[in-house]
Design a protein around this motif. Structure first.
Motif, PDB file in Angstrom:
ATOM      1  N   GLN A 130       0.908  -1.290  -0.213  1.00  0.00           N
ATOM      2  CA  GLN A 130      -0.179   0.085   0.302  1.00  0.00           C
ATOM      3  C   GLN A 130       1.014   1.036   0.348  1.00  0.00           C
ATOM      4  O   GLN A 130       1.913   1.098   0.508  1.00  0.00           O
ATOM      5  CB  GLN A 130      -1.179  -0.073   1.563  1.00  0.00           C
ATOM      6  N   GLU A 131       0.542   2.208  -0.777  1.00  0.00           N
ATOM      7  CA  GLU A 131       0.982   3.614  -1.105  1.00  0.00           C
ATOM      8  C   GLU A 131       0.967   4.497   0.487  1.00  0.00           C
ATOM      9  O   GLU A 131       0.407   3.996   1.576  1.00  0.00           O
ATOM     10  CB  GLU A 131       1.096   4.243  -1.862  1.00  0.00           C
ATOM     11  N   SER A 152      -5.534   5.200  11.979  1.00  0.00           N
ATOM     12  CA  SER A 152      -4.767   3.317  12.659  1.00  0.00           C
ATOM     13  C   SER A 152      -6.338   2.965  13.306  1.00  0.00           C
ATOM     14  O   SER A 152      -6.351   1.871  13.398  1.00  0.00           O
ATOM     15  CB  SER A 152      -3.888   4.085  13.102  1.00  0.00           C
ATOM     16  N   ALA A 179       0.680   7.505   1.142  1.00  0.00           N
ATOM     17  CA  ALA A 179      -0.010   8.013   1.506  1.00  0.00           C
ATOM     18  C   ALA A 179      -1.688   7.561   2.154  1.00  0.00           C
ATOM     19  O   ALA A 179      -2.301   8.281   2.723  1.00  0.00           O
ATOM     20  CB  ALA A 179      -0.701   8.843   0.220  1.00  0.00           C
ATOM     21  N   PHE A 180      -2.112   6.370   1.699  1.00  0.00           N
ATOM     22  CA  PHE A 180      -2.811   5.446   2.426  1.00  0.00           C
ATOM     23  C   PHE A 180      -2.856   5.767   3.357  1.00  0.00           C
ATOM     24  O   PHE A 180      -3.845   6.232   4.079  1.00  0.00           O
ATOM     25  CB  PHE A 180      -3.013   4.368   1.329  1.00  0.00           C
ATOM     26  N   PHE A 181      -2.427   5.898   4.257  1.00  0.00           N
ATOM     27  CA  PHE A 181      -2.199   5.780   6.270  1.00  0.00           C
ATOM     28  C   PHE A 181      -1.905   6.845   6.138  1.00  0.00           C
ATOM     29  O   PHE A 181      -2.835   7.191   7.404  1.00  0.00           O
ATOM     30  CB  PHE A 181      -0.684   4.812   6.142  1.00  0.00           C
ATOM     31  N   ASP A 182      -2.083   8.251   5.494  1.00  0.00           N
ATOM     32  CA  ASP A 182      -2.257   9.575   5.555  1.00  0.00           C
ATOM     33  C   ASP A 182      -3.155   9.711   5.820  1.00  0.00           C
ATOM     34  O   ASP A 182      -4.034  10.230   6.480  1.00  0.00           O
ATOM     35  CB  ASP A 182      -1.109  10.263   4.872  1.00  0.00           C
ATOM     36  N   VAL A 183      -3.992   9.349   5.180  1.00  0.00           N
ATOM     37  CA  VAL A 183      -5.176   9.475   4.422  1.00  0.00           C
ATOM     38  C   VAL A 183      -5.702   8.988   5.645  1.00  0.00           C
ATOM     39  O   VAL A 183      -7.822   9.094   6.094  1.00  0.00           O
ATOM     40  CB  VAL A 183      -5.764   9.392   2.773  1.00  0.00           C
ATOM     41  N   ASN A 184      -6.185   7.668   5.490  1.00  0.00           N
ATOM     42  CA  ASN A 184      -7.168   6.502   6.942  1.00  0.00           C
ATOM     43  C   ASN A 184      -6.149   6.596   8.023  1.00  0.00           C
ATOM     44  O   ASN A 184      -5.445   6.552   7.527  1.00  0.00           O
ATOM     45  CB  ASN A 184      -7.512   5.523   5.989  1.00  0.00           C
ATOM     46  N   LEU A 219      -8.183   1.840  10.132  1.00  0.00           N
ATOM     47  CA  LEU A 219      -8.015   0.890   9.234  1.00  0.00           C
ATOM     48  C   LEU A 219      -8.461  -0.795  10.675  1.00  0.00           C
ATOM     49  O   LEU A 219      -8.627  -1.698  10.074  1.00  0.00           O
ATOM     50  CB  LEU A 219      -6.903   1.103   9.407  1.00  0.00           C
ATOM     51  N   ASN A 234     -19.090   1.350   8.337  1.00  0.00           N
ATOM     52  CA  ASN A 234     -18.098   3.040   7.697  1.00  0.00           C
ATOM     53  C   ASN A 234     -18.643   3.720   9.364  1.00  0.00           C
ATOM     54  O   ASN A 234     -17.537   4.692   9.441  1.00  0.00           O
ATOM     55  CB  ASN A 234     -18.333   3.231   6.409  1.00  0.00           C
TER      56      ASN A 234
END
Length: 196
Positions: free
Chosen positions: A1-2, A11, A4-9, A14, A88
Protein backbone atom coordinates in the motif's frame (compact mmCIF):
# COMPACT_ATOMS: atom_id res chain seq x y z
CA UNK A 1 0.00 0.00 0.00
CA UNK A 2 1.20 3.52 -0.72
CA UNK A 3 2.32 5.53 2.31
CA UNK A 4 -0.16 8.29 1.39
CA UNK A 5 -2.98 5.81 2.07
CA UNK A 6 -2.00 5.77 5.75
CA UNK A 7 -1.93 9.55 5.85
CA UNK A 8 -5.52 9.74 4.61
CA UNK A 9 -6.93 6.87 6.70
CA UNK A 10 -6.54 6.87 10.48
CA UNK A 11 -5.16 3.86 12.30
CA UNK A 12 -8.41 3.52 14.28
CA UNK A 13 -10.45 3.34 11.10
CA UNK A 14 -8.10 0.81 9.53
CA UNK A 15 -8.04 -1.38 12.64
CA UNK A 16 -11.82 -1.27 12.98
CA UNK A 17 -12.38 -2.09 9.30
CA UNK A 18 -9.84 -4.90 9.35
CA UNK A 19 -11.42 -6.53 12.40
CA UNK A 20 -15.01 -6.09 11.22
CA UNK A 21 -14.49 -6.93 7.57
CA UNK A 22 -12.50 -10.13 8.17
CA UNK A 23 -15.18 -11.52 10.48
CA UNK A 24 -17.93 -10.46 8.11
CA UNK A 25 -16.21 -12.06 5.10
CA UNK A 26 -15.66 -15.39 6.85
CA UNK A 27 -19.31 -15.52 7.90
CA UNK A 28 -20.56 -14.58 4.43
CA UNK A 29 -18.53 -17.26 2.64
CA UNK A 30 -19.62 -19.98 5.04
CA UNK A 31 -23.25 -18.93 4.66
CA UNK A 32 -23.04 -18.77 0.87
CA UNK A 33 -21.56 -22.20 0.24
CA UNK A 34 -23.55 -24.08 2.84
CA UNK A 35 -26.98 -22.62 2.26
CA UNK A 36 -26.81 -22.01 -1.50
CA UNK A 37 -26.13 -25.62 -2.42
CA UNK A 38 -28.59 -26.95 0.14
CA UNK A 39 -31.30 -24.55 -1.03
CA UNK A 40 -30.86 -25.35 -4.72
CA UNK A 41 -31.22 -29.08 -4.10
CA UNK A 42 -34.30 -28.60 -1.91
CA UNK A 43 -35.97 -26.17 -4.34
CA UNK A 44 -35.52 -28.60 -7.25
CA UNK A 45 -36.94 -31.46 -5.18
CA UNK A 46 -39.98 -29.52 -3.93
CA UNK A 47 -40.85 -28.03 -7.33
CA UNK A 48 -40.50 -31.44 -9.00
CA UNK A 49 -42.83 -33.04 -6.44
CA UNK A 50 -45.39 -30.25 -6.79
CA UNK A 51 -45.47 -30.35 -10.59
CA UNK A 52 -45.79 -34.13 -10.68
CA UNK A 53 -48.55 -34.33 -8.05
CA UNK A 54 -50.70 -31.43 -9.28
CA UNK A 55 -49.52 -29.00 -11.96
CA UNK A 56 -52.32 -26.50 -11.21
CA UNK A 57 -51.54 -26.35 -7.51
CA UNK A 58 -47.81 -26.45 -8.27
CA UNK A 59 -48.06 -23.41 -10.54
CA UNK A 60 -49.98 -21.55 -7.84
CA UNK A 61 -47.31 -22.32 -5.25
CA UNK A 62 -44.41 -21.51 -7.58
CA UNK A 63 -45.96 -18.38 -9.13
CA UNK A 64 -45.16 -16.20 -6.11
CA UNK A 65 -41.46 -17.16 -6.12
CA UNK A 66 -40.30 -14.73 -8.88
CA UNK A 67 -42.22 -11.83 -7.32
CA UNK A 68 -40.79 -12.50 -3.87
CA UNK A 69 -37.39 -13.09 -5.47
CA UNK A 70 -37.35 -9.59 -6.95
CA UNK A 71 -38.40 -8.08 -3.62
CA UNK A 72 -35.78 -10.15 -1.78
CA UNK A 73 -33.11 -8.98 -4.22
CA UNK A 74 -34.00 -5.32 -3.68
CA UNK A 75 -34.16 -5.85 0.09
CA UNK A 76 -30.83 -7.69 0.05
CA UNK A 77 -29.19 -4.91 -1.98
CA UNK A 78 -30.49 -2.32 0.47
CA UNK A 79 -29.25 -4.40 3.42
CA UNK A 80 -25.82 -4.71 1.84
CA UNK A 81 -25.62 -0.97 1.19
CA UNK A 82 -26.82 -0.21 4.72
CA UNK A 83 -24.39 -2.73 6.23
CA UNK A 84 -21.50 -0.91 4.53
CA UNK A 85 -22.78 2.41 5.87
CA UNK A 86 -23.07 0.88 9.36
CA UNK A 87 -19.51 -0.45 9.15
CA UNK A 88 -18.25 2.95 7.98
CA UNK A 89 -20.10 4.75 10.77
CA UNK A 90 -18.65 2.38 13.36
CA UNK A 91 -15.17 2.77 11.88
CA UNK A 92 -15.54 6.56 12.01
CA UNK A 93 -16.64 6.41 15.64
CA UNK A 94 -13.74 4.13 16.56
CA UNK A 95 -11.28 6.33 14.69
CA UNK A 96 -12.58 9.43 16.49
CA UNK A 97 -12.25 7.75 19.89
CA UNK A 98 -8.81 6.33 19.17
CA UNK A 99 -7.49 9.66 17.94
CA UNK A 100 -8.84 11.46 21.01
CA UNK A 101 -7.31 8.87 23.32
CA UNK A 102 -3.95 8.93 21.54
CA UNK A 103 -3.84 12.73 21.86
CA UNK A 104 -5.45 12.95 25.29
CA UNK A 105 -2.78 15.35 26.64
CA UNK A 106 -3.47 17.79 23.80
CA UNK A 107 -7.24 17.43 24.22
CA UNK A 108 -6.96 18.22 27.95
CA UNK A 109 -4.44 21.04 27.37
CA UNK A 110 -6.90 22.80 25.06
CA UNK A 111 -9.91 21.92 27.24
CA UNK A 112 -11.51 20.12 24.29
CA UNK A 113 -13.05 17.22 26.20
CA UNK A 114 -16.60 18.39 25.49
CA UNK A 115 -15.84 18.96 21.82
CA UNK A 116 -14.35 15.46 21.45
CA UNK A 117 -17.26 13.94 23.37
CA UNK A 118 -19.73 15.68 21.06
CA UNK A 119 -17.77 14.60 18.00
CA UNK A 120 -17.80 10.98 19.19
CA UNK A 121 -21.47 11.25 20.19
CA UNK A 122 -22.35 12.44 16.68
CA UNK A 123 -20.61 9.45 15.14
CA UNK A 124 -22.35 7.05 17.50
CA UNK A 125 -25.70 8.73 16.78
CA UNK A 126 -25.14 8.18 13.03
CA UNK A 127 -24.33 4.52 13.74
CA UNK A 128 -27.46 4.22 15.88
CA UNK A 129 -29.70 5.81 13.22
CA UNK A 130 -28.40 3.45 10.52
CA UNK A 131 -29.09 0.46 12.76
CA UNK A 132 -32.59 1.78 13.48
CA UNK A 133 -33.26 2.15 9.74
CA UNK A 134 -32.25 -1.46 9.27
CA UNK A 135 -34.46 -2.56 12.15
CA UNK A 136 -37.51 -0.74 10.76
CA UNK A 137 -36.91 -1.96 7.21
CA UNK A 138 -36.50 -5.55 8.39
CA UNK A 139 -39.68 -5.33 10.45
CA UNK A 140 -41.63 -3.90 7.51
CA UNK A 141 -40.23 -6.53 5.15
CA UNK A 142 -41.16 -9.45 7.38
CA UNK A 143 -44.59 -7.99 8.20
CA UNK A 144 -45.63 -7.33 4.57
CA UNK A 145 -43.73 -9.94 2.54
CA UNK A 146 -43.24 -12.84 4.90
CA UNK A 147 -46.34 -12.66 7.03
CA UNK A 148 -48.99 -11.13 4.78
CA UNK A 149 -48.00 -12.11 1.26
CA UNK A 150 -46.45 -15.54 1.78
CA UNK A 151 -48.18 -16.82 4.89
CA UNK A 152 -51.62 -15.37 4.19
CA UNK A 153 -52.26 -14.62 0.51
CA UNK A 154 -50.38 -17.56 -1.02
CA UNK A 155 -51.70 -20.07 1.51
CA UNK A 156 -55.26 -18.78 1.01
CA UNK A 157 -54.88 -19.18 -2.77
CA UNK A 158 -53.52 -22.71 -2.30
CA UNK A 159 -56.40 -23.60 0.00
CA UNK A 160 -58.98 -22.20 -2.41
CA UNK A 161 -57.56 -23.89 -5.52
CA UNK A 162 -56.90 -27.07 -3.56
CA UNK A 163 -60.48 -27.16 -2.28
CA UNK A 164 -61.80 -26.78 -5.81
CA UNK A 165 -59.50 -29.58 -7.02
CA UNK A 166 -60.61 -31.83 -4.14
CA UNK A 167 -64.28 -31.21 -4.99
CA UNK A 168 -63.52 -32.13 -8.60
CA UNK A 169 -61.79 -35.31 -7.42
CA UNK A 170 -58.45 -34.36 -8.99
CA UNK A 171 -56.47 -34.46 -5.73
CA UNK A 172 -56.97 -35.79 -2.20
CA UNK A 173 -56.92 -33.78 1.03
CA UNK A 174 -53.57 -35.38 1.89
CA UNK A 175 -52.02 -33.94 -1.28
CA UNK A 176 -53.35 -30.49 -0.40
CA UNK A 177 -51.85 -30.78 3.08
CA UNK A 178 -48.50 -31.80 1.57
CA UNK A 179 -48.65 -28.78 -0.75
CA UNK A 180 -49.30 -26.45 2.15
CA UNK A 181 -46.24 -27.80 3.96
CA UNK A 182 -44.03 -27.89 0.87
CA UNK A 183 -44.97 -24.34 -0.12
CA UNK A 184 -43.57 -23.07 3.18
CA UNK A 185 -40.40 -25.08 2.60
CA UNK A 186 -40.13 -23.77 -0.98
CA UNK A 187 -40.43 -20.19 0.19
CA UNK A 188 -37.88 -20.68 2.99
CA UNK A 189 -35.33 -22.21 0.65
CA UNK A 190 -35.91 -19.52 -1.98
CA UNK A 191 -35.33 -16.82 0.65
CA UNK A 192 -32.17 -18.58 1.83
CA UNK A 193 -30.88 -18.82 -1.73
CA UNK A 194 -31.59 -15.21 -2.58
CA UNK A 195 -30.15 -13.94 0.70
CA UNK A 196 -26.88 -15.81 0.20
Amino acid sequence: QEVAFFDVNSSGELTSRLTSDCGEMAGDLTWFFRFSIESIVRIIGVVTYMMIRSPALGLCAVSIVPFVGVINKKYGDWLSKNAKAVQNALADANATAQEAFSLIRTVIAFASEDKETQKYGGKIEEYYQLNMQQLYMTGFYYMIISTFLINTVVKAALLYIGTVLIQQGRITPEVLLAFMLYQGSLQNETENLLNS
